[in-house]
Design a protein around this motif. Sequence first.
Motif, PDB file in Angstrom:
ATOM      1  N   LYS A   1       0.833  -1.206   0.000  1.00 30.62           N
ATOM      2  CA  LYS A   1       0.000   0.000   0.000  1.00 30.62           C
ATOM      3  C   LYS A   1       0.862   1.248   0.000  1.00 30.62           C
ATOM      4  O   LYS A   1       1.928   1.292   0.625  1.00 30.62           O
TER       5      LYS A   1
ATOM      6  N   VAL B   1      -7.609   2.814   5.416  1.00 29.93           N
ATOM      7  CA  VAL B   1      -6.314   2.193   5.678  1.00 29.93           C
ATOM      8  C   VAL B   1      -6.326   1.480   7.024  1.00 29.93           C
ATOM      9  O   VAL B   1      -5.857   0.335   7.149  1.00 29.93           O
TER      10      VAL B   1
ATOM     11  N   TYR C   1      -3.692   4.838  -2.858  1.00 32.73           N
ATOM     12  CA  TYR C   1      -4.610   5.914  -2.496  1.00 32.73           C
ATOM     13  C   TYR C   1      -4.141   7.187  -3.201  1.00 32.73           C
ATOM     14  O   TYR C   1      -3.026   7.662  -2.961  1.00 32.73           O
TER      15      TYR C   1
ATOM     16  N   GLU D   1       3.444  -1.193   4.419  1.00 30.65           N
ATOM     17  CA  GLU D   1       3.109   0.230   4.427  1.00 30.65           C
ATOM     18  C   GLU D   1       4.355   1.066   4.688  1.00 30.65           C
ATOM     19  O   GLU D   1       4.289   2.110   5.313  1.00 30.65           O
TER      20      GLU D   1
ATOM     21  N   ARG E   1      -7.878   7.623   5.093  1.00 31.44           N
ATOM     22  CA  ARG E   1      -7.093   7.168   6.245  1.00 31.44           C
ATOM     23  C   ARG E   1      -7.879   6.160   7.082  1.00 31.44           C
ATOM     24  O   ARG E   1      -7.307   5.192   7.591  1.00 31.44           O
TER      25      ARG E   1
END
Length: 342
Positions: free
Chosen positions: A155, A183, A290, A269, A180
């Motif tokens: 991600k 996530v 994103y 991440e 957010r």
Amino acid sequence: MAVTDAEREAMGRALELASRGPRGLNPQVGAVLLSPTGEILAEGWHRGSGTPHAEVDALSRLTPGQARGATAVVTLEPCDHTGRTGPCSLALIAAGVSRVVYALDDPGERSGGGAERLRAADIEVVSGVRADAVRALIGDWLTVQRLGRPHVTVKWAQSLDGRAAASDGTSRWITGPAARADVHRRRSASDAIVVGTGTILADDPSLTARDGDRLLSHQPTPVVIGARPTPPDAAVRRHPHAPLFYDTHDLGVVLADLRARGVQRVFVEGGPTLAAAFLTAGLADSVLVYIAPVLLGGDRLALTDIGVETIARAHRLTIDEWLPLGDDLLAVAHPSGLEEGD
């Protein structure tokens, strides 16, 4: 062979029992033993590595001979190998069970084959009962068996022009609150969250899964990859789970150790360098990007070199979903050539 209503109901109960077991190195399995007239004699489920398997757990609740002529309804094909426990296929044969109904085949080279052994002992065997429902429960475990490692999601968040941060290194917040929050939900659905030491030193992330200031019920184990030491007062050291540190750049070694710990889903991440490393190594099964409607310019790219020297070597992705999140957009994709959901 026809499946009775009592056996279908028992499979539903076995699935419920299986869900009580822990996710981890071993599959979640439930078992129900039925009398010849369809009444429940005993139930069992697997409680984790080293404990009795579901079939043996159920048999242990009966007196000797009580299972003779019974039907065993199990969510996964009875195993046929000796590990920390003995083969469930032999336990069922020894107990005198006359019929076994299960949902999914065991994919293991060593543990599979129980159905064949049961048939050789003149026990009726029926497979595929409520397979989709059972697959929904242990799909991640099945994926680990197929891949030989945990499933990996990579991600990152980026500006519309492909930057992960402004020129001065600031990156909070490129995306808005809806992105957010998404996530954090996806973090919570993972077993481990992976970052590099560069992200730890630059951003001091907590790596928790939150709803606002509230911790979500399931927290992924934080994993830090890299040679640079993590400061003793780093936020990650206050995580609900003790962080795992890997002083190596060999991602295969990291994933092998995580698999041995029972990790099934990994959420990467950790910044442009680590994301690129997983992609370059062919270790990304899913990609989440994103995209925020902002322009940053500069050289803080969301992804560093992944070995694409010419367009013919581009990493092609198949888009599974475009998901609007407030003003942002999430691209959910997987490398072309992999089945969706792998």
